[in-house]
Design a protein around this motif. Structure first.
Motif, PDB file in Angstrom:
ATOM      1  N   GLU A 133      16.105 -68.715  17.970  1.00  0.00           N
ATOM      2  CA  GLU A 133      16.547 -67.384  18.371  1.00  0.00           C
ATOM      3  C   GLU A 133      17.562 -66.873  17.363  1.00  0.00           C
ATOM      4  O   GLU A 133      18.487 -67.594  16.995  1.00  0.00           O
ATOM      5  N   THR A 134      17.356 -65.632  16.913  1.00  0.00           N
ATOM      6  CA  THR A 134      18.269 -65.058  15.921  1.00  0.00           C
ATOM      7  C   THR A 134      18.868 -63.733  16.369  1.00  0.00           C
ATOM      8  O   THR A 134      19.649 -63.139  15.644  1.00  0.00           O
ATOM      9  N   GLY A 135      18.487 -63.250  17.544  1.00  0.00           N
ATOM     10  CA  GLY A 135      19.042 -61.991  18.013  1.00  0.00           C
ATOM     11  C   GLY A 135      18.204 -61.392  19.122  1.00  0.00           C
ATOM     12  O   GLY A 135      17.329 -62.048  19.700  1.00  0.00           O
ATOM     13  N   ALA A 136      18.473 -60.130  19.394  1.00  0.00           N
ATOM     14  CA  ALA A 136      17.745 -59.398  20.420  1.00  0.00           C
ATOM     15  C   ALA A 136      17.655 -57.942  20.001  1.00  0.00           C
ATOM     16  O   ALA A 136      18.529 -57.430  19.292  1.00  0.00           O
ATOM     17  N   VAL A 137      16.585 -57.297  20.402  1.00  0.00           N
ATOM     18  CA  VAL A 137      16.393 -55.868  20.139  1.00  0.00           C
ATOM     19  C   VAL A 137      15.888 -55.218  21.416  1.00  0.00           C
ATOM     20  O   VAL A 137      15.304 -55.888  22.276  1.00  0.00           O
ATOM     21  N   PRO A 138      16.108 -53.904  21.545  1.00  0.00           N
ATOM     22  CA  PRO A 138      15.621 -53.227  22.746  1.00  0.00           C
ATOM     23  C   PRO A 138      14.093 -53.293  22.848  1.00  0.00           C
ATOM     24  O   PRO A 138      13.390 -53.355  21.846  1.00  0.00           O
ATOM     25  N   PHE A 139      13.624 -53.255  24.056  1.00  0.00           N
ATOM     26  CA  PHE A 139      12.196 -53.218  24.342  1.00  0.00           C
ATOM     27  C   PHE A 139      11.720 -51.780  24.195  1.00  0.00           C
ATOM     28  O   PHE A 139      12.272 -50.873  24.811  1.00  0.00           O
ATOM     29  N   GLU A 140      10.715 -51.571  23.350  1.00  0.00           N
ATOM     30  CA  GLU A 140      10.139 -50.238  23.171  1.00  0.00           C
ATOM     31  C   GLU A 140       8.641 -50.347  23.377  1.00  0.00           C
ATOM     32  O   GLU A 140       7.953 -51.048  22.648  1.00  0.00           O
ATOM     33  N   TYR A 141       8.136 -49.676  24.384  1.00  0.00           N
ATOM     34  CA  TYR A 141       6.720 -49.739  24.721  1.00  0.00           C
ATOM     35  C   TYR A 141       6.326 -48.380  25.293  1.00  0.00           C
ATOM     36  O   TYR A 141       7.135 -47.765  25.994  1.00  0.00           O
ATOM     37  N   PRO A 142       5.131 -47.925  25.035  1.00  0.00           N
ATOM     38  CA  PRO A 142       4.771 -46.588  25.508  1.00  0.00           C
ATOM     39  C   PRO A 142       4.624 -46.472  27.019  1.00  0.00           C
ATOM     40  O   PRO A 142       4.655 -45.377  27.552  1.00  0.00           O
ATOM     41  N   HIS A 143       4.485 -47.592  27.719  1.00  0.00           N
ATOM     42  CA  HIS A 143       4.360 -47.562  29.173  1.00  0.00           C
ATOM     43  C   HIS A 143       5.604 -48.192  29.785  1.00  0.00           C
ATOM     44  O   HIS A 143       6.114 -49.182  29.273  1.00  0.00           O
ATOM     45  N   ILE A 154      13.555 -60.857  22.511  1.00  0.00           N
ATOM     46  CA  ILE A 154      14.280 -61.941  21.855  1.00  0.00           C
ATOM     47  C   ILE A 154      13.670 -62.078  20.464  1.00  0.00           C
ATOM     48  O   ILE A 154      12.448 -62.237  20.331  1.00  0.00           O
ATOM     49  N   VAL A 155      14.488 -61.982  19.426  1.00  0.00           N
ATOM     50  CA  VAL A 155      14.014 -62.160  18.065  1.00  0.00           C
ATOM     51  C   VAL A 155      14.103 -63.645  17.724  1.00  0.00           C
ATOM     52  O   VAL A 155      15.144 -64.274  17.945  1.00  0.00           O
ATOM     53  N   MET A 156      13.007 -64.196  17.224  1.00  0.00           N
ATOM     54  CA  MET A 156      12.968 -65.594  16.809  1.00  0.00           C
ATOM     55  C   MET A 156      12.472 -65.633  15.371  1.00  0.00           C
ATOM     56  O   MET A 156      11.620 -64.834  14.986  1.00  0.00           O
ATOM     57  N   SER A 157      13.012 -66.537  14.569  1.00  0.00           N
ATOM     58  CA  SER A 157      12.692 -66.588  13.150  1.00  0.00           C
ATOM     59  C   SER A 157      12.516 -68.018  12.675  1.00  0.00           C
ATOM     60  O   SER A 157      13.016 -68.953  13.304  1.00  0.00           O
ATOM     61  N   LYS A 158      11.824 -68.156  11.552  1.00  0.00           N
ATOM     62  CA  LYS A 158      11.695 -69.454  10.899  1.00  0.00           C
ATOM     63  C   LYS A 158      11.439 -69.237   9.421  1.00  0.00           C
ATOM     64  O   LYS A 158      10.868 -68.219   9.026  1.00  0.00           O
ATOM     65  N   PRO A 159      11.874 -70.179   8.591  1.00  0.00           N
ATOM     66  CA  PRO A 159      11.557 -70.063   7.163  1.00  0.00           C
ATOM     67  C   PRO A 159      10.099 -70.418   6.921  1.00  0.00           C
ATOM     68  O   PRO A 159       9.510 -71.207   7.647  1.00  0.00           O
ATOM     69  N   LEU A 160       9.543 -69.798   5.898  1.00  0.00           N
ATOM     70  CA  LEU A 160       8.183 -70.151   5.482  1.00  0.00           C
ATOM     71  C   LEU A 160       8.276 -71.007   4.238  1.00  0.00           C
ATOM     72  O   LEU A 160       7.471 -71.627   3.769  1.00  0.00           O
TER      73      LEU A 160
END
Length: 160
Positions: A133-143, A154-160
């Motif tokens: 987990e690296t952060g959070a962003v608002p939920f944006e969805y048309p419905h 929830i933002v999740m990240s990993k190195p490639l």
């Protein structure tokens, strides 16, 4: 038992009629949402902004897809969909690997995903794939969500 052979390729507009039902069926567990997960307009917009990788079995049946987008040195993957009849067979992890390979070949050194906070079963799955987990962003969805529910990504990240 060896894994089922899959042909993974970049989807084209001609695949849309098969992709939309697969994606919507795979995301039908998100009963907190109103409306379908995708439709022809949203899928076409995704294909213009990024790419959709799809997997077909040895009979040519569509079994999975994942959205990928190059964002400079970081890649994004989302909307991982596996046919409910083919879930828990390792196809999802194979699609994540295909997404990672695609993004790596396009110069990405890291991969970001977002997971809805209401999908509490997913962060542990992605942690097993090496994401943190690296952060959070608002939920944006048309419905809107049903019943006045709230969620965030929830933002999740990993190195490639």
């Amino acid at each position: 038992m060896p894994p089922e052979p899959l042909q993974i390729r970049i989807a084209t507009a001609a695949d849309s009629d098969r992709l939309i039902p697969l994606i919507n069926e795979a995301f039908s567990v998100e009963t907190f949402m109103t409306g379908p997960r995708t439709d022809p307009e949203r899928l076409a917009a995704s294909m213009q902004k990024g790419a959709i990788l799809l997997a077909e079995d040895h009979l040519g049946q569509l079994v999975a897809s994942i959205y990928v987008e190059v964002r400079g040195e970081r890649g994004y993957a989302g909307m991982l969909a596996v046919s409910p009849a083919k879930q828990r067979l390792g196809i999802g992890s194979r699609m994540m690997k295909a997404a990672e390979d695609y993004l790596r070949t396009h110069g990405c050194v890291a991969l970001d995903i977002t997971v809805l906070s209401l999908r509490t079963e997913l962060p542990p799955v992605y942690r097993a794939y090496g994401f943190v987990e690296t952060g959070a962003v608002p939920f944006e969805y048309p419905h809107p969500l049903k019943d006045g529910l709230e969620t965030h990504c929830i933002v999740m990240s990993k190195p490639l």
